[in-house]
Design a protein around this motif. Structure first.
Motif, PDB file in Angstrom:
ATOM      1  N   ASP A 170      43.902  52.022  47.447  1.00 12.24           N
ATOM      2  CA  ASP A 170      44.215  52.992  46.396  1.00 12.24           C
ATOM      3  C   ASP A 170      43.408  54.284  46.486  1.00 12.24           C
ATOM      4  O   ASP A 170      43.278  55.017  45.505  1.00 12.24           O
ATOM      5  N   SER A 210      39.434  42.294  40.965  1.00 12.97           N
ATOM      6  CA  SER A 210      40.611  43.157  41.097  1.00 12.97           C
ATOM      7  C   SER A 210      41.784  42.349  41.643  1.00 12.97           C
ATOM      8  O   SER A 210      41.669  41.728  42.702  1.00 12.97           O
ATOM      9  N   GLU A 211      42.903  42.394  40.961  1.00 14.67           N
ATOM     10  CA  GLU A 211      44.050  41.590  41.379  1.00 14.67           C
ATOM     11  C   GLU A 211      44.646  42.047  42.699  1.00 14.67           C
ATOM     12  O   GLU A 211      45.316  41.273  43.387  1.00 14.67           O
ATOM     13  N   ASP A 212      44.382  43.309  43.100  1.00 15.12           N
ATOM     14  CA  ASP A 212      44.912  43.816  44.364  1.00 15.12           C
ATOM     15  C   ASP A 212      43.853  43.888  45.465  1.00 15.12           C
ATOM     16  O   ASP A 212      44.010  44.626  46.441  1.00 15.12           O
ATOM     17  N   ASP A 213      42.792  43.124  45.304  1.00 11.38           N
ATOM     18  CA  ASP A 213      41.758  43.070  46.334  1.00 11.38           C
ATOM     19  C   ASP A 213      42.311  42.316  47.541  1.00 11.38           C
ATOM     20  O   ASP A 213      42.691  41.154  47.450  1.00 11.38           O
ATOM     21  N   ARG A 234      39.255  41.604  34.360  1.00 11.63           N
ATOM     22  CA  ARG A 234      40.229  41.736  35.447  1.00 11.63           C
ATOM     23  C   ARG A 234      40.769  43.162  35.449  1.00 11.63           C
ATOM     24  O   ARG A 234      41.194  43.668  34.405  1.00 11.63           O
ATOM     25  N   LEU A 235      40.742  43.783  36.608  1.00 10.61           N
ATOM     26  CA  LEU A 235      41.236  45.145  36.751  1.00 10.61           C
ATOM     27  C   LEU A 235      42.300  45.189  37.837  1.00 10.61           C
ATOM     28  O   LEU A 235      42.287  44.381  38.763  1.00 10.61           O
ATOM     29  N   LYS A 236      43.191  46.145  37.716  1.00 13.39           N
ATOM     30  CA  LYS A 236      44.192  46.357  38.757  1.00 13.39           C
ATOM     31  C   LYS A 236      43.648  47.414  39.705  1.00 13.39           C
ATOM     32  O   LYS A 236      43.520  48.577  39.351  1.00 13.39           O
ATOM     33  N   GLY A 237      43.309  46.995  40.891  1.00 15.96           N
ATOM     34  CA  GLY A 237      42.729  47.927  41.850  1.00 15.96           C
ATOM     35  C   GLY A 237      42.406  47.221  43.148  1.00 15.96           C
ATOM     36  O   GLY A 237      42.548  46.002  43.265  1.00 15.96           O
ATOM     37  N   SER A 238      41.956  47.986  44.118  1.00 13.05           N
ATOM     38  CA  SER A 238      41.644  47.444  45.442  1.00 13.05           C
ATOM     39  C   SER A 238      40.225  46.876  45.459  1.00 13.05           C
ATOM     40  O   SER A 238      39.545  46.782  44.424  1.00 13.05           O
ATOM     41  N   VAL A 241      37.317  49.026  43.681  1.00 12.01           N
ATOM     42  CA  VAL A 241      37.723  49.411  42.332  1.00 12.01           C
ATOM     43  C   VAL A 241      36.698  50.324  41.667  1.00 12.01           C
ATOM     44  O   VAL A 241      37.036  51.123  40.782  1.00 12.01           O
ATOM     45  N   HIS A 245      38.357  53.249  39.690  1.00  8.21           N
ATOM     46  CA  HIS A 245      38.294  53.009  38.246  1.00  8.21           C
ATOM     47  C   HIS A 245      36.830  53.053  37.780  1.00  8.21           C
ATOM     48  O   HIS A 245      36.322  52.077  37.209  1.00  8.21           O
TER      49      HIS A 245
END
Length: 262
Positions: A170, A210-213, A234-238, A241, A245
């Protein structure tokens, strides 16, 4: 005579109120002195401290004293030593933050008496006797993961072809290119060294996953956080993050500091 007695009791009452007020003020001053305002951040492998500029800015604007450790990523001992040097320089209690491999480092270094709480960000959180390799292999790697096998010198690199998608999906292409150029390597032996201390057993612990890690399967971080009873965000990010973020990451660190200060 009665008037004089009343005056005497009134003066005594005023004196007692003043003394009580003084104790209250002293109590408040002491409590304020105990507020945690120091943050030490430990970066992970294939990265350095420069990516934390956004989090640094968020924290310092709120009055926190932040030190970023340029840990060498040469061995667990040397990274722990670098972290302890930073903690030693702080003038009071510290929130110790670790990302990725930095989670293994703060697990060991976090037993330092100045460390008041731990914050793990997409980070390994080993038990005593566990190493990073064991945790990294406890769930299937994501297809985008670009971690390469050790080379002939025993060093581990991240694939250039997979770096952007696997490590920092990201961020911009230009930023990813610079990050890869400065990514370096880490000896496989470091990943294979077990921790002998687990600070999360005795200190308040917070974890961001991060769910997109794509570099560390989020299942691994969540399993670790649940085992340690960490307060989980929980964060949405790589994997990085903290770069994309910074406000949300800084908010977790500040929450840790504020809850410890109560």
């Amino acid at each position: 005579m009665k008037s004089k007695r009343l005056t005497k009791w009134y003066r005594l009452l005023v004196l007692l109120m003043a003394i009580a007020s003084g104790f209250t003020l002293i109590g408040k001053t002491y409590a304020q002195a105990l507020k945690v305002k120091n943050v030490v951040i430990v970066h992970g492998a294939f990265a350095d401290a420069s990516g934390w500029q956004g989090v640094y800015r968020e924290l310092t604007q709120k009055g926190y004293n932040v030190m970023l450790v340029q840990n060498p990523c040469t061995s667990l001992k040397e990274d722990v030593d670098a972290t302890n040097f930073a903690i030693d320089k702080m003038d009071g209690p510290v929130i110790l933050v670790g990302h990725s491999w930095g989670g293994t480092v703060i697990t060991q270094a976090g037993v330092h008496p100045k460390v008041a709480a731990l914050v793990y960000i997409n980070a390994f959180q080993p038990e005593v006797g566990e190493n990073t390799v064991k945790l990294a292999s406890s769930a299937p790697p994501k297809p985008e993961n670009g971690l390469l096998p050790p080379d002939e010198k025993g060093n581990v690199y991240y694939s250039k072809e997979k770096f952007h998608a696997g490590f920092c999906a990201d961020v911009s292409d230009q930023t990813a290119e610079f990050m890869f150029a400065s990514s370096g390597f880490i000896p496989a032996e470091a990943f294979g060294t077990p921790v002998t201390e687990a600070a999360w057993k005795n200190k308040p612990t917070y974890g961001i996953s991060s769910e997109d890690d794509k570099s560390i399967n989020p299942v691994i971080t969540i399993n670790g956080y649940e085992r340690s009873n960490s307060i989980v965000t929980r964060l949405k990010g790589s994997h990085v993050v903290f770069m994309t973020h910074p406000q949300e990451v800084a908010a977790v660190i500040m929450t840790a500091a504020q809850q410890i200060s109560k």
